[in-house]
Design a protein around this motif. Structure first.
Motif, PDB file in Angstrom:
ATOM      1  N   LEU A  19       0.825  -1.211   0.000  1.00 25.58           N
ATOM      2  CA  LEU A  19       0.000   0.000   0.000  1.00 25.58           C
ATOM      3  C   LEU A  19       0.862   1.266   0.000  1.00 25.58           C
ATOM      4  CD1 LEU A  19      -2.907  -0.978   2.413  1.00 25.58           C
ATOM      5  CD2 LEU A  19      -3.036  -0.616  -0.056  1.00 25.58           C
ATOM      6  N   ILE A  20       1.973   1.224   0.714  1.00 23.94           N
ATOM      7  CA  ILE A  20       2.899   2.368   0.713  1.00 23.94           C
ATOM      8  C   ILE A  20       3.496   2.548  -0.684  1.00 23.94           C
ATOM      9  CG2 ILE A  20       5.124   3.191   1.600  1.00 23.94           C
ATOM     10  CD1 ILE A  20       4.272   1.904   4.318  1.00 23.94           C
ATOM     11  N   ILE A  21       3.846   1.448  -1.343  1.00 23.63           N
ATOM     12  CA  ILE A  21       4.374   1.530  -2.715  1.00 23.63           C
ATOM     13  C   ILE A  21       3.309   2.121  -3.648  1.00 23.63           C
ATOM     14  CG2 ILE A  21       5.126   0.148  -4.707  1.00 23.63           C
ATOM     15  CD1 ILE A  21       6.492  -1.735  -2.654  1.00 23.63           C
ATOM     16  N   GLY A  22       2.057   1.674  -3.508  1.00 29.12           N
ATOM     17  CA  GLY A  22       0.972   2.230  -4.317  1.00 29.12           C
ATOM     18  C   GLY A  22       0.788   3.713  -4.057  1.00 29.12           C
ATOM     19  N   GLY A  23       0.893   4.126  -2.790  1.00 23.79           N
ATOM     20  CA  GLY A  23       0.796   5.543  -2.448  1.00 23.79           C
ATOM     21  C   GLY A  23       1.930   6.342  -3.058  1.00 23.79           C
ATOM     22  N   ALA A  24       3.114   5.750  -3.110  1.00 26.30           N
ATOM     23  CA  ALA A  24       4.241   6.422  -3.765  1.00 26.30           C
ATOM     24  C   ALA A  24       3.945   6.604  -5.248  1.00 26.30           C
ATOM     25  CB  ALA A  24       5.524   5.625  -3.562  1.00 26.30           C
ATOM     26  N   GLY A  25       3.284   5.616  -5.848  1.00 27.21           N
ATOM     27  CA  GLY A  25       2.888   5.742  -7.257  1.00 27.21           C
ATOM     28  C   GLY A  25       1.938   6.905  -7.465  1.00 27.21           C
ATOM     29  N   VAL A  26       1.014   7.103  -6.531  1.00 24.11           N
ATOM     30  CA  VAL A  26       0.096   8.245  -6.617  1.00 24.11           C
ATOM     31  C   VAL A  26       0.886   9.548  -6.471  1.00 24.11           C
ATOM     32  CG1 VAL A  26      -1.837   9.406  -5.481  1.00 24.11           C
ATOM     33  CG2 VAL A  26      -1.903   6.941  -5.838  1.00 24.11           C
ATOM     34  N   GLY A  27       1.898   9.560  -5.606  1.00 30.83           N
ATOM     35  CA  GLY A  27       2.748  10.745  -5.461  1.00 30.83           C
ATOM     36  C   GLY A  27       3.514  11.051  -6.735  1.00 30.83           C
ATOM     37  N   VAL A  28       4.034  10.009  -7.381  1.00 36.08           N
ATOM     38  CA  VAL A  28       4.751  10.200  -8.645  1.00 36.08           C
ATOM     39  C   VAL A  28       3.784  10.706  -9.714  1.00 36.08           C
ATOM     40  CG1 VAL A  28       5.996   8.995 -10.493  1.00 36.08           C
ATOM     41  CG2 VAL A  28       6.551   8.524  -8.115  1.00 36.08           C
ATOM     42  N   LEU A  29       2.561  10.195  -9.706  1.00 43.56           N
ATOM     43  CA  LEU A  29       1.560  10.673 -10.654  1.00 43.56           C
ATOM     44  C   LEU A  29       1.254  12.152 -10.427  1.00 43.56           C
ATOM     45  CD1 LEU A  29      -0.402  10.115 -12.937  1.00 43.56           C
ATOM     46  CD2 LEU A  29      -2.082   9.420 -11.232  1.00 43.56           C
ATOM     47  N   SER A  51       8.714   7.082 -19.182  1.00 45.55           N
ATOM     48  CA  SER A  51       8.306   8.448 -18.863  1.00 45.55           C
ATOM     49  C   SER A  51       7.834   8.481 -17.410  1.00 45.55           C
ATOM     50  CB  SER A  51       7.195   8.900 -19.792  1.00 45.55           C
ATOM     51  OG  SER A  51       6.033   8.128 -19.560  1.00 45.55           O
ATOM     52  N   LEU A  52       7.656   9.663 -16.899  1.00 46.83           N
ATOM     53  CA  LEU A  52       7.191   9.832 -15.527  1.00 46.83           C
ATOM     54  C   LEU A  52       5.811   9.207 -15.337  1.00 46.83           C
ATOM     55  CD1 LEU A  52       8.030  11.102 -12.856  1.00 46.83           C
ATOM     56  CD2 LEU A  52       6.949  13.207 -13.592  1.00 46.83           C
ATOM     57  N   GLU A  53       4.956   9.334 -16.335  1.00 50.06           N
ATOM     58  CA  GLU A  53       3.619   8.748 -16.244  1.00 50.06           C
ATOM     59  C   GLU A  53       3.681   7.222 -16.208  1.00 50.06           C
ATOM     60  OE1 GLU A  53       4.574  10.935 -18.574  1.00 50.06           O
ATOM     61  OE2 GLU A  53       3.431  12.743 -18.100  1.00 50.06           O
ATOM     62  N   ALA A  54       4.616   6.627 -16.972  1.00 49.19           N
ATOM     63  CA  ALA A  54       4.769   5.169 -16.966  1.00 49.19           C
ATOM     64  C   ALA A  54       5.254   4.687 -15.607  1.00 49.19           C
ATOM     65  CB  ALA A  54       5.732   4.731 -18.065  1.00 49.19           C
ATOM     66  N   VAL A  55       6.194   5.422 -15.007  1.00 53.87           N
ATOM     67  CA  VAL A  55       6.677   5.062 -13.669  1.00 53.87           C
ATOM     68  C   VAL A  55       5.529   5.142 -12.664  1.00 53.87           C
ATOM     69  CG1 VAL A  55       8.205   5.780 -11.780  1.00 53.87           C
ATOM     70  CG2 VAL A  55       9.052   5.737 -14.128  1.00 53.87           C
ATOM     71  N   ALA A  56       4.725   6.188 -12.764  1.00 55.07           N
ATOM     72  CA  ALA A  56       3.589   6.354 -11.854  1.00 55.07           C
ATOM     73  C   ALA A  56       2.582   5.232 -12.033  1.00 55.07           C
ATOM     74  CB  ALA A  56       2.921   7.701 -12.086  1.00 55.07           C
ATOM     75  N   GLY A  57       2.270   4.911 -13.285  1.00 53.37           N
ATOM     76  CA  GLY A  57       1.323   3.827 -13.551  1.00 53.37           C
ATOM     77  C   GLY A  57       1.829   2.494 -13.044  1.00 53.37           C
ATOM     78  N   PHE A  58       3.099   2.205 -13.302  1.00 51.76           N
ATOM     79  CA  PHE A  58       3.674   0.940 -12.854  1.00 51.76           C
ATOM     80  C   PHE A  58       3.686   0.854 -11.327  1.00 51.76           C
ATOM     81  CE2 PHE A  58       7.005  -1.901 -11.489  1.00 51.76           C
ATOM     82  CZ  PHE A  58       6.815  -3.000 -12.302  1.00 51.76           C
ATOM     83  N   THR A  59       4.189   1.898 -10.685  1.00 47.59           N
ATOM     84  CA  THR A  59       4.327   1.875  -9.224  1.00 47.59           C
ATOM     85  C   THR A  59       2.978   1.774  -8.536  1.00 47.59           C
ATOM     86  OG1 THR A  59       6.288   3.257  -9.462  1.00 47.59           O
ATOM     87  CG2 THR A  59       5.372   3.073  -7.265  1.00 47.59           C
ATOM     88  N   GLY A  60       2.011   2.582  -8.982  1.00 53.39           N
ATOM     89  CA  GLY A  60       0.689   2.544  -8.360  1.00 53.39           C
ATOM     90  C   GLY A  60      -0.001   1.213  -8.557  1.00 53.39           C
ATOM     91  N   ALA A  61      -0.008   0.708  -9.798  1.00 48.78           N
ATOM     92  CA  ALA A  61      -0.675  -0.567 -10.069  1.00 48.78           C
ATOM     93  C   ALA A  61       0.037  -1.719  -9.371  1.00 48.78           C
ATOM     94  CB  ALA A  61      -0.733  -0.816 -11.576  1.00 48.78           C
ATOM     95  N   PHE A  62       1.366  -1.680  -9.337  1.00 45.63           N
ATOM     96  CA  PHE A  62       2.102  -2.737  -8.644  1.00 45.63           C
ATOM     97  C   PHE A  62       1.752  -2.755  -7.159  1.00 45.63           C
ATOM     98  CE2 PHE A  62       5.726  -4.023  -6.024  1.00 45.63           C
ATOM     99  CZ  PHE A  62       5.859  -5.331  -6.436  1.00 45.63           C
ATOM    100  N   GLY A  63       1.832  -1.587  -6.513  1.00 46.07           N
ATOM    101  CA  GLY A  63       1.578  -1.535  -5.079  1.00 46.07           C
ATOM    102  C   GLY A  63       0.158  -1.928  -4.711  1.00 46.07           C
ATOM    103  N   PHE A  64      -0.811  -1.314  -5.365  1.00 55.09           N
ATOM    104  CA  PHE A  64      -2.199  -1.610  -5.015  1.00 55.09           C
ATOM    105  C   PHE A  64      -2.620  -3.001  -5.474  1.00 55.09           C
ATOM    106  CE2 PHE A  64      -2.566   3.185  -5.171  1.00 55.09           C
ATOM    107  CZ  PHE A  64      -2.522   3.325  -3.799  1.00 55.09           C
TER     108      PHE A  64
END
Length: 180
Positions: A19-29, A51-64
């Motif tokens: 969940l913390i990783i997913g939250g970090a993805g939302v922060g990157v987004l 791209s920054l959006e790809a990192v955000a998408g990956f991190t958020g989807a991975f975490g959640f």
């Protein structure tokens, strides 16, 4: 015998980390939406595969995604957490790909050029304030589909409500017109 005891459900440590990783993805987004190029790799004008959006998408989807899988499995062992991480990665890869494609499409979208005073010549409109000889009145024309009210001069007086066309743009806010 226990009476009136409240039970507290404990969240698995793996789920909390995911969940913390997913939250970090939302922060990157959030950074991506604000236009920051912090994590953009390569030249800033080139949209690379990360791209920054790809990192955000990956991190958020991975975490959640991993948190959901971990809770569904009741992941308390390292093997279950590894399976949850694999499930998160399974959700993250297509999400990152989609985020990169959508952000690239938004950045490269064709748009109309910003209208300038050169676009005023030939515009058709109406007189909204009578135009006197040697003075200014007001006209309303459509420019790029939007109504624009401008100061107007003419060679002869033009009454309110008359249809006009713009002969020349004298400045950004004034035009020379004739009846249509």
């Amino acid at each position: 015998m226990l009476r009136d005891v409240d039970t507290v459900q404990v969240v698995a440590t793996g789920t909390l980390i995911f969940l913390i990783i997913g939250g970090a993805g939302v922060g990157v987004l959030t950074l991506a939406l604000l236009g920051s190029g912090v994590l953009h790799l390569g030249h800033p004008d080139v949209d690379g595969p990360v791209s920054l959006e790809a990192v955000a998408g990956f991190t958020g989807a991975f975490g959640f995604g991993a948190a959901i899988v971990n809770e569904l499995l009741g992941g308390r062992t390292s093997g279950m957490i590894a399976v949850a991480a694999a499930g998160g990665a399974l959700a993250a890869v297509p999400t990152a790909w989609l985020a990169a494609r959508l952000s690239r499409a938004a950045r490269t979208m064709r748009t109309d050029p910003t209208p300038t005073r050169d676009h005023l010549a030939g515009a058709i409109g109406l007189v909204v304030t009578p135009i006197p000889t040697g003075g200014y009145g007001e006209v309303r024309v459509r420019l790029a589909g939007q109504p624009v009210k401008l100061n107007a001069r003419a060679d002869r007086p033009i009454p309110i409500g008359a249809r006009i066309f713009v002969v020349e743009a004298l400045s950004e806010t004034s035009v020379h017109v004739e009846t249509y």
